[in-house]
Design a protein around this motif. Sequence first.
Motif, PDB file in Angstrom:
ATOM      1  N   TRP A  65       0.816  -1.215   0.000  1.00 29.51           N
ATOM      2  CA  TRP A  65       0.000   0.000   0.000  1.00 29.51           C
ATOM      3  C   TRP A  65       0.852   1.268   0.000  1.00 29.51           C
ATOM      4  O   TRP A  65       0.418   2.304  -0.517  1.00 29.51           O
ATOM      5  CB  TRP A  65      -1.011   0.003   1.141  1.00 29.51           C
ATOM      6  N   ALA A  66       2.065   1.182   0.570  1.00 31.52           N
ATOM      7  CA  ALA A  66       2.938   2.353   0.528  1.00 31.52           C
ATOM      8  C   ALA A  66       3.231   2.750  -0.913  1.00 31.52           C
ATOM      9  O   ALA A  66       3.237   3.934  -1.263  1.00 31.52           O
ATOM     10  CB  ALA A  66       4.235   2.082   1.286  1.00 31.52           C
ATOM     11  N   ILE A  67       3.462   1.751  -1.771  1.00 29.97           N
ATOM     12  CA  ILE A  67       3.661   2.043  -3.197  1.00 29.97           C
ATOM     13  C   ILE A  67       2.315   2.227  -3.897  1.00 29.97           C
ATOM     14  O   ILE A  67       2.070   3.232  -4.564  1.00 29.97           O
ATOM     15  CB  ILE A  67       4.474   0.931  -3.884  1.00 29.97           C
ATOM     16  N   GLY A  68       1.428   1.246  -3.740  1.00 32.42           N
ATOM     17  CA  GLY A  68       0.183   1.247  -4.495  1.00 32.42           C
ATOM     18  C   GLY A  68      -0.688   2.461  -4.252  1.00 32.42           C
ATOM     19  O   GLY A  68      -1.334   2.961  -5.174  1.00 32.42           O
ATOM     20  N   ASP A  69      -0.699   2.977  -3.011  1.00 34.48           N
ATOM     21  CA  ASP A  69      -1.537   4.128  -2.673  1.00 34.48           C
ATOM     22  C   ASP A  69      -0.721   5.403  -2.485  1.00 34.48           C
ATOM     23  O   ASP A  69      -0.960   6.415  -3.133  1.00 34.48           O
ATOM     24  CB  ASP A  69      -2.328   3.856  -1.386  1.00 34.48           C
ATOM     25  N   VAL A  70       0.253   5.370  -1.566  1.00 34.88           N
ATOM     26  CA  VAL A  70       0.950   6.588  -1.151  1.00 34.88           C
ATOM     27  C   VAL A  70       1.827   7.146  -2.264  1.00 34.88           C
ATOM     28  O   VAL A  70       1.879   8.369  -2.465  1.00 34.88           O
ATOM     29  CB  VAL A  70       1.779   6.318   0.123  1.00 34.88           C
ATOM     30  N   VAL A  71       2.524   6.297  -2.998  1.00 38.88           N
ATOM     31  CA  VAL A  71       3.365   6.799  -4.082  1.00 38.88           C
ATOM     32  C   VAL A  71       2.506   7.340  -5.223  1.00 38.88           C
ATOM     33  O   VAL A  71       2.928   8.214  -5.969  1.00 38.88           O
ATOM     34  CB  VAL A  71       4.329   5.704  -4.578  1.00 38.88           C
ATOM     35  N   SER A  72       1.289   6.857  -5.315  1.00 34.90           N
ATOM     36  CA  SER A  72       0.384   7.307  -6.373  1.00 34.90           C
ATOM     37  C   SER A  72      -0.262   8.634  -5.997  1.00 34.90           C
ATOM     38  O   SER A  72       0.048   9.230  -4.963  1.00 34.90           O
ATOM     39  CB  SER A  72      -0.698   6.247  -6.615  1.00 34.90           C
ATOM     40  N   ASP A  73      -1.207   9.069  -6.823  1.00 33.25           N
ATOM     41  CA  ASP A  73      -1.937  10.309  -6.553  1.00 33.25           C
ATOM     42  C   ASP A  73      -3.188  10.083  -5.702  1.00 33.25           C
ATOM     43  O   ASP A  73      -3.968  11.006  -5.496  1.00 33.25           O
ATOM     44  CB  ASP A  73      -2.321  11.003  -7.871  1.00 33.25           C
ATOM     45  N   ALA A  75      -3.120   9.010  -2.413  1.00 38.02           N
ATOM     46  CA  ALA A  75      -2.925   9.210  -0.983  1.00 38.02           C
ATOM     47  C   ALA A  75      -1.612   9.926  -0.712  1.00 38.02           C
ATOM     48  O   ALA A  75      -0.678   9.881  -1.522  1.00 38.02           O
ATOM     49  CB  ALA A  75      -2.949   7.868  -0.252  1.00 38.02           C
ATOM     50  N   ASP A  76      -1.562  10.576   0.451  1.00 37.87           N
ATOM     51  CA  ASP A  76      -0.325  11.125   0.998  1.00 37.87           C
ATOM     52  C   ASP A  76       0.134  10.230   2.142  1.00 37.87           C
ATOM     53  O   ASP A  76      -0.671   9.496   2.734  1.00 37.87           O
ATOM     54  CB  ASP A  76      -0.557  12.546   1.527  1.00 37.87           C
ATOM     55  N   LYS A  77       1.400  10.353   2.480  1.00 39.28           N
ATOM     56  CA  LYS A  77       1.955   9.499   3.525  1.00 39.28           C
ATOM     57  C   LYS A  77       1.220   9.660   4.838  1.00 39.28           C
ATOM     58  O   LYS A  77       0.849   8.686   5.484  1.00 39.28           O
ATOM     59  CB  LYS A  77       3.447   9.789   3.725  1.00 39.28           C
ATOM     60  N   GLY A  78       0.998  10.893   5.280  1.00 40.75           N
ATOM     61  CA  GLY A  78       0.363  11.099   6.571  1.00 40.75           C
ATOM     62  C   GLY A  78       1.289  10.748   7.712  1.00 40.75           C
ATOM     63  O   GLY A  78       2.505  10.939   7.643  1.00 40.75           O
ATOM     64  N   GLY A  79       0.723  10.199   8.785  1.00 44.80           N
ATOM     65  CA  GLY A  79       1.516   9.883   9.958  1.00 44.80           C
ATOM     66  C   GLY A  79       1.830  11.125  10.769  1.00 44.80           C
ATOM     67  O   GLY A  79       1.094  12.113  10.739  1.00 44.80           O
ATOM     68  N   GLN A  87      11.334   6.574   5.172  1.00 42.21           N
ATOM     69  CA  GLN A  87      11.528   5.796   3.951  1.00 42.21           C
ATOM     70  C   GLN A  87      10.275   5.812   3.086  1.00 42.21           C
ATOM     71  O   GLN A  87      10.367   5.780   1.851  1.00 42.21           O
ATOM     72  CB  GLN A  87      11.944   4.363   4.276  1.00 42.21           C
ATOM     73  N   MET A  88       9.101   5.879   3.712  1.00 40.08           N
ATOM     74  CA  MET A  88       7.879   5.986   2.936  1.00 40.08           C
ATOM     75  C   MET A  88       7.800   7.348   2.241  1.00 40.08           C
ATOM     76  O   MET A  88       7.353   7.448   1.086  1.00 40.08           O
ATOM     77  CB  MET A  88       6.643   5.766   3.816  1.00 40.08           C
ATOM     78  N   LEU A  89       8.245   8.394   2.938  1.00 40.53           N
ATOM     79  CA  LEU A  89       8.292   9.716   2.317  1.00 40.53           C
ATOM     80  C   LEU A  89       9.244   9.719   1.130  1.00 40.53           C
ATOM     81  O   LEU A  89       8.944  10.304   0.076  1.00 40.53           O
ATOM     82  CB  LEU A  89       8.715  10.769   3.344  1.00 40.53           C
ATOM     83  N   ASP A  90      10.384   9.055   1.264  1.00 40.90           N
ATOM     84  CA  ASP A  90      11.336   8.980   0.154  1.00 40.90           C
ATOM     85  C   ASP A  90      10.729   8.264  -1.047  1.00 40.90           C
ATOM     86  O   ASP A  90      10.928   8.677  -2.200  1.00 40.90           O
ATOM     87  CB  ASP A  90      12.615   8.262   0.596  1.00 40.90           C
ATOM     88  N   MET A  91       9.983   7.208  -0.804  1.00 39.67           N
ATOM     89  CA  MET A  91       9.312   6.523  -1.911  1.00 39.67           C
ATOM     90  C   MET A  91       8.269   7.435  -2.547  1.00 39.67           C
ATOM     91  O   MET A  91       8.170   7.518  -3.776  1.00 39.67           O
ATOM     92  CB  MET A  91       8.674   5.223  -1.424  1.00 39.67           C
ATOM     93  N   GLU A  92       7.501   8.120  -1.713  1.00 37.06           N
ATOM     94  CA  GLU A  92       6.449   9.012  -2.216  1.00 37.06           C
ATOM     95  C   GLU A  92       7.030  10.111  -3.097  1.00 37.06           C
ATOM     96  O   GLU A  92       6.417  10.502  -4.100  1.00 37.06           O
ATOM     97  CB  GLU A  92       5.702   9.625  -1.035  1.00 37.06           C
ATOM     98  N   GLY A 304      -2.512   7.194  11.415  1.00 39.77           N
ATOM     99  CA  GLY A 304      -2.816   8.232  10.444  1.00 39.77           C
ATOM    100  C   GLY A 304      -2.059   8.196   9.141  1.00 39.77           C
ATOM    101  O   GLY A 304      -1.916   9.235   8.486  1.00 39.77           O
ATOM    102  N   PHE A 305      -1.612   7.019   8.692  1.00 38.36           N
ATOM    103  CA  PHE A 305      -0.937   6.936   7.397  1.00 38.36           C
ATOM    104  C   PHE A 305      -1.947   6.678   6.277  1.00 38.36           C
ATOM    105  O   PHE A 305      -3.097   6.353   6.525  1.00 38.36           O
ATOM    106  CB  PHE A 305       0.108   5.816   7.409  1.00 38.36           C
ATOM    107  N   ASN A 306      -1.474   6.841   5.025  1.00 37.95           N
ATOM    108  CA  ASN A 306      -2.280   6.557   3.832  1.00 37.95           C
ATOM    109  C   ASN A 306      -3.515   7.448   3.790  1.00 37.95           C
ATOM    110  O   ASN A 306      -4.649   6.984   3.670  1.00 37.95           O
ATOM    111  CB  ASN A 306      -2.682   5.074   3.792  1.00 37.95           C
ATOM    112  N   GLN A 307      -3.277   8.756   3.843  1.00 37.41           N
ATOM    113  CA  GLN A 307      -4.380   9.712   3.862  1.00 37.41           C
ATOM    114  C   GLN A 307      -4.833  10.042   2.441  1.00 37.41           C
ATOM    115  O   GLN A 307      -4.035  10.487   1.609  1.00 37.41           O
ATOM    116  CB  GLN A 307      -3.950  10.991   4.571  1.00 37.41           C
ATOM    117  N   PRO A 308      -6.124   9.844   2.141  1.00 34.67           N
ATOM    118  CA  PRO A 308      -6.640  10.126   0.794  1.00 34.67           C
ATOM    119  C   PRO A 308      -6.410  11.584   0.395  1.00 34.67           C
ATOM    120  O   PRO A 308      -6.495  12.502   1.218  1.00 34.67           O
ATOM    121  CB  PRO A 308      -8.136   9.822   0.918  1.00 34.67           C
TER     122      PRO A 308
END
Length: 488
Positions: A65-73, A75-79, A87-92, A304-308
């Motif tokens: 989901w970090a790639i499938g959602d957060v890296v895409s348009d 969702a944002d990383k959140g948290g 590392q999730m922010l770096d992927m995003e 609070g991660f994976n915020q739409p």
Amino acid sequence: MKKYLYSSIFLLLTVGFASCEDYLDTPVPSIDQYTYFSNDQTALDALVGVYDPMGWMEYIQYLDWAIGDVVSDDADKGGGGDSDQPQMLDMEKFRATPETPTFSIVWKQLYIGINRANRVIEGVTDNNNVSAEGQKRITAEAKFLRAYYNFCLIKVFGAFPIVDHILAPSEFAQPRNTLEECWAAIEKDLKDAMAFLPHKKDMPASELGRATWGAAAGFLTKAYIFQEKWQDAEPLAKQIVASGDYDLEKNYGDLFTIATDNGIESVFDVQKKDFKMTQWGDENEGSMIEIYQRSRDARNGGWGFNQPTQNLYDEFETGDIRREWTIIKDGDVLWEGTPDEEVIYTNYDPVHNPDAPKVGYCKRKGTIPMSQRPDMVDAAGLNVRVIRFADVLLWQAEAAVHNNSDWKTPLNRVRARVGLGNSPYASDPLKAVYHERRVELALESHRYWDLVRTGRGNLMPGYTESKRYFPIPQIEINLNPNLTQNPY
């Protein structure tokens, strides 16, 4: 490549995992490698060990989901800000590196799954201690699982070293195969599996969660879609639809509840269950996704991660009930009128939610009521829907567009479930399919791969075609100089 990825991994130091009542729930006894396959039951016990890495935290509960959602348009990383899961922010932001920790863990864990599958396949093939029917079914399941782990590798990293047997020491430093060879290996395993796996409708309730003909056919359809093999994808999708194994859940809002785990719409779920255990880690066999993605407000207690995104929110048509079942707004009340009634807070609040953005949304899919939340944060008992029937219908529609055949029937079947008529993009069939996939499957870890496989990566700021696949872990290249790096 790490040597131990291909060594004789002890398969059975695992517990069963599932939401079913018998097969995958059963704790696996300790059996040494010399008596793994002395009869059908020991072979089945070993097979449980092949399923187990599928549910481990790092891939299905994080990276997917970090790639499938957060890296895409979508969702944002959140948290809790940039320093929370950097590392999730770096992927995003498309600045991941070969040193990104999760890549090395995922690479290792997927090859553990592959190695376990190979051990079972070699252990039961032509083994007179295992019945002929047992050999067929167990080998088919192991090949399905090997294909699944290979599919995860190819999605994230692109071409990989194919490992289809227990390797000798001289084989540890394999180079990457070509993409074409990797896809061919995945396709072959899935076709072999389809030949001997049962249909879901023919399985007893105690076996739900095990691989089925439809699960293998679903992943094979997905492989065809990823490769743009439209002439192969459409008839296979239609075959799944006609099988009678699946249907759409009547109510869209029931899809992401424990009650519908392995339900009529589930083509394949990764099994999760809260065993009421007290230790932290994969031994729990439950899921961390729910707490990762629940509202970070202190009154809701999540991370609070994976915020739409607003972009995703605006994609839904007026009157599309899927938006309210996908995205939570500040102040929304869930489970109203029940003992679980809860107000969800998503906006900035200096007392309760100081890390939230000024205006925010949360993901609703997979948010479970308080009475079902586990004692341990990594033990939620909600399955992960990997392929569901709506996905198959939309693959059929997408392939049909490319084949100049009937794309409206499967697409409109998905829309009719939520009370919608013809797509507003009916004059542009591909746009209609892409829109429907986005709103129907939103925040289910599909969007990034849908964008890149259809040439729409430019919708993600910072994306270039050289970033289609993520970096190979540097530790693996250090161990195996025959591995080449992706041009990330």
